[in-house]
Enzyme design. Structure first.
Site, PDB file in Angstrom:
ATOM      1  N   ASP A 133      -5.204  -2.378   5.611  1.00 60.67           N
ATOM      2  CA  ASP A 133      -4.000  -1.982   4.896  1.00 60.67           C
ATOM      3  C   ASP A 133      -2.893  -1.569   5.860  1.00 60.67           C
ATOM      4  O   ASP A 133      -3.152  -1.208   7.014  1.00 60.67           O
ATOM      5  CB  ASP A 133      -4.306  -0.809   3.954  1.00 60.67           C
ATOM      6  CG  ASP A 133      -5.274  -1.186   2.844  1.00 60.67           C
ATOM      7  OD1 ASP A 133      -5.348  -2.377   2.523  1.00 60.67           O
ATOM      8  OD2 ASP A 133      -5.944  -0.284   2.322  1.00 60.67           O
ATOM      9  N   PHE A 134      -1.680  -1.591   5.354  1.00 59.35           N
ATOM     10  CA  PHE A 134      -0.501  -1.228   6.144  1.00 59.35           C
ATOM     11  C   PHE A 134      -0.666   0.135   6.820  1.00 59.35           C
ATOM     12  O   PHE A 134      -0.310   0.316   7.980  1.00 59.35           O
ATOM     13  CB  PHE A 134       0.726  -1.222   5.229  1.00 59.35           C
ATOM     14  CG  PHE A 134       2.038  -1.026   5.934  1.00 59.35           C
ATOM     15  CD1 PHE A 134       2.500  -1.957   6.846  1.00 59.35           C
ATOM     16  CD2 PHE A 134       2.823   0.090   5.663  1.00 59.35           C
ATOM     17  CE1 PHE A 134       3.720  -1.794   7.487  1.00 59.35           C
ATOM     18  CE2 PHE A 134       4.039   0.266   6.296  1.00 59.35           C
ATOM     19  CZ  PHE A 134       4.493  -0.677   7.204  1.00 59.35           C
TER      20      PHE A 134
END
Length: 340
Positions: A133-134
């Protein structure tokens, strides 16, 4: 020179084993395999390109799957652009927060920096193996070996990944037990038993835990936390298929050693038996192993143990980020967790 006539495999024959040919080497290859190894597409994507008539060999369109070519002799192109077989590249990065896992060379369509933009001095085109994820951090592999990347990311291959996870609130014994045995996600999917779960540290407001998953569902760890009503506030991957980012600061990367590459390819070719997940402990404990603050670097030691939680929790510290010293404060989940 016309393309070689394809040699058709017998109907119902098993797929060609991965790593049966040296990656990046010469010799005759299946056309879709060459497209994958050259970074032009995935294996299945290459098949779609061929069937669509977008691939030429020596200026002649080839639409038959299984056609074999020699990259040292034949001229292969996709939509008129020459495809060259690059030397294989295998990297491990300590992915930082705020960078997206995308193969774009600079920024993605939303203007966010990509992991590829952090790789300097490599002329070959590489792309991330799977995603973090970011706002997730830790071990990320990058390569131009499409076959190996596909094997490592396919859910059915049970590739083990170990995480340090900060859950909101104190995990109770029943919740640890549920995570260990499997929970039902929002879409009705039931997760399989974890290969390992152990508590690293408890504060009055949160719990740091180490867990190893092999199922490979999309955003699995975060969804498991949500299923228990314990949102994941921090997620750090400390091991991927036995590869760690030891000694790398945020954003740093290195090339994999020969033994690490051999380790990955041996798993993919079936030469190394994958360890079967062990049954989780009947009563995982929610007591912290230590009240010392966490260290600041991910994956500081060896890859995670494959043993499930026991009555004596793990003494290993979280891989990065000190949990809040003030027990009255509550850490907030990172913004942008909806990104892949």
């Amino acid at each position: 020179m016309s393309p070689r006539a394809p040699r058709r495999p017998p109907a119902g024959s098993p797929a060609e084993p991965l790593a049966s040919e040296p990656s990046g080497g010469g010799g005759v290859l299946r056309l879709q395999k060459l497209l994958s190894r050259a970074g032009a597409s995935s294996r299945r994507g290459g098949e779609a390109l061929i069937l669509a008539g977008r691939v030429t060999v020596n200026d002649e369109v080839v639409t038959e799957l299984g056609a074999r070519v020699d990259p040292n002799v034949d001229r292969i192109a996709v939509d008129g652009r020459i495809v060259q077989l690059e030397a294989p590249v295998y990297l491990v990065m300590n992915k930082p927060d705020g960078v997206v896992c995308s193969a774009e060379p600079s920024v993605d369509e939303r203007g966010r920096p990509t992991v590829v933009s952090l790789v300097k001095g490599i002329t070959e085109r590489v792309y991330p193996v799977g995603r973090l994820d970011f706002h997730s951090r830790g071990v990320l592999l990058l390569t131009n070996d499409g076959e190996l990347a596909a094997w490592l990311t396919h859910p059915r291959h049970d590739v083990q990944k170990t995480y340090h996870v900060k859950f909101q609130g104190q995990l109770q014994q029943a919740e640890l037990e549920a995570l260990s045995m499997g929970v039902t996600l929002e879409d009705g999917t039931r997760t399989r038993a974890l290969a390992e779960i152990s508590v690293i540290k408890d504060t009055q407001t949160n719990t740091w835990a180490q867990l190893t998953v092999a199922q490979g569902l999309y955003r699995q760890v975060r969804r498991m936390g949500d299923a228990l009503g314990r949102p994941v506030l921090k997620l750090i991957r400390v091991s991927f298929a036995g590869i760690t980012a030891d000694g790398l600061d945020d954003g740093e990367w290195r090339q994999l050693r020969d033994d690490e590459i051999a380790h990955l390819r041996a798993q993919a070719s079936g030469k190394m038996a994958k360890p079967a997940p062990k049954k989780p402990a009947a009563k995982p404990t929610a007591k912290p192993a230590s009240k010392k603050p966490a260290s600041g670097k991910p994956a500081s030691k060896k890859p995670a143990s494959k043993k499930p939680a026991t009555k004596k929790p793990a003494s290993r510290k979280p891989a990065s980020g000190k949990p809040a010293a003030k027990t009255s404060s509550r850490a907030k989940p990172g913004r942008g967790r909806g990104s892949r």
